[in-house]
Design an enzyme around this catalytic site. Structure first.
Site: not given
Length: 295
Positions: A77-78, A195, A82, A191-193
């Site tokens: 996902d990173g 969550l 980008k 659903t990232a930070y």
């Protein structure tokens, strides 16, 4: 009848050298369809060093100096974030091939590559619009890209003292947070930070934003979901007189009392979705809902 001459811009993850052979397979698969292929210069240089890559037909590009019919992100996902940042306002559809771990954004498996490319040429896919948010300040210009597909987080810089964040929505006072920070998340970033700080999961098709405090001082403070047409303004006070603004994980230092404005960007990010891919089944799989953890 010959196939349409499509252009693909590729992004890869140089921190996954063991996946290089698969990246070369993607190039071969695209060129087998007669595609024009170009590669992000950072990853192009990595390929030249790692596997002595050399091709007279594959081009390289710098920064945002590219045009394509599709962008392919190969990694986690990173890497996808980008690539989305570099696409920006171009609104070129993004294809995420997951060679990482979780893969909420990059959702095409390596084993599905051949079929996924065939689907592109057969026009057998869906485009899903994901909202983007942007950060503006009333002071110095930001030294990083202001657009976020996942989230914008306002965070303390030191280990000791929390920060005070006064929040308004459409100039209507909401609350003053005393916390380690505040996350403003899109449905994509829910659903990232968001969550991990106890915020809710929001389905990508919903037009919402969520404000989720990070380690709030008061137990009464809870996340709140608002429509993404609202404009959020924040003012921060800090014992160290500065704080961090993180835009999809890229952070910059700002001085306290800088007024921050967060609003929906004037463009969306387009995800290529294969037919048959369903959000809730992906969510169950990635979150391991229903799994028996009793051992």
């Amino acid at each position: 009848m010959s196939e349409q001459k499509l252009r693909f811009a590729l992004f890869g993850n140089e921190y996954q050298p063991e996946k290089t052979a698969f990246f070369l397979r993607i190039i071969e698969e695209l060129q087998a369809h007669g595609a024009h292929v170009s590669i992000d210069s950072t990853f192009y240089d990595f390929l030249c060093q790692d596997v002595h890559f050399k091709s007279e037909t594959v081009q390289r590009f710098e920064g945002q100096d590219f045009d394509a019919d599709f962008v392919i992100s190969v990694g986690g996902d990173g890497t996808f974030l980008k690539a989305a940042r570099r696409v920006g306002i171009k609104q070129i559809p993004l294809i995420g091939v997951n060679t990482g771990r979780l893969g909420f954004l990059a959702n095409i498996l390596p084993s599905e590559l051949k079929e996924a490319v065939a689907d592109i040429y057969a026009h057998h896919y869906e485009l899903e619009r994901h909202s983007v948010i942007q950060l503006e300040t009333n002071g110095d210009a930001l030294d990083i890209n202001p657009y976020a597909l996942n989230d914008i987080a306002i965070l303390k810089r030191d280990n000791a003292a929390m920060i005070t964040i006064r929040a308004c929505v459409n100039d209507d006072y909401l609350v003053t947070y005393q916390a380690d920070g505040l996350v403003i998340a899109t449905p994509t970033g829910s659903t990232a930070y968001n969550l991990s700080n106890g915020g809710p999961i929001m389905v990508p098709s919903t037009s919402n934003l969520c404000l989720t405090p990070v380690a709030p001082h008061s137990l009464n403070i809870r996340p709140i979901v608002i429509n993404d047409n609202n404009v959020i303004t924040l003012t921060v006070e800090s014992r160290s007189h500065n704080f961090l603004a993180a835009i999809d994980g890229r952070s910059t230092k700002l001085g306290e009392h800088t007024q921050l404005t967060i609003r929906k960007a004037p463009f969306a990010t387009l995800f290529v979705k294969r037919f048959g891919q369903r959000y809730f089944s992906t969510l169950r799989e990635k979150m391991m809902w229903g799994a028996d953890s009793r051992g």
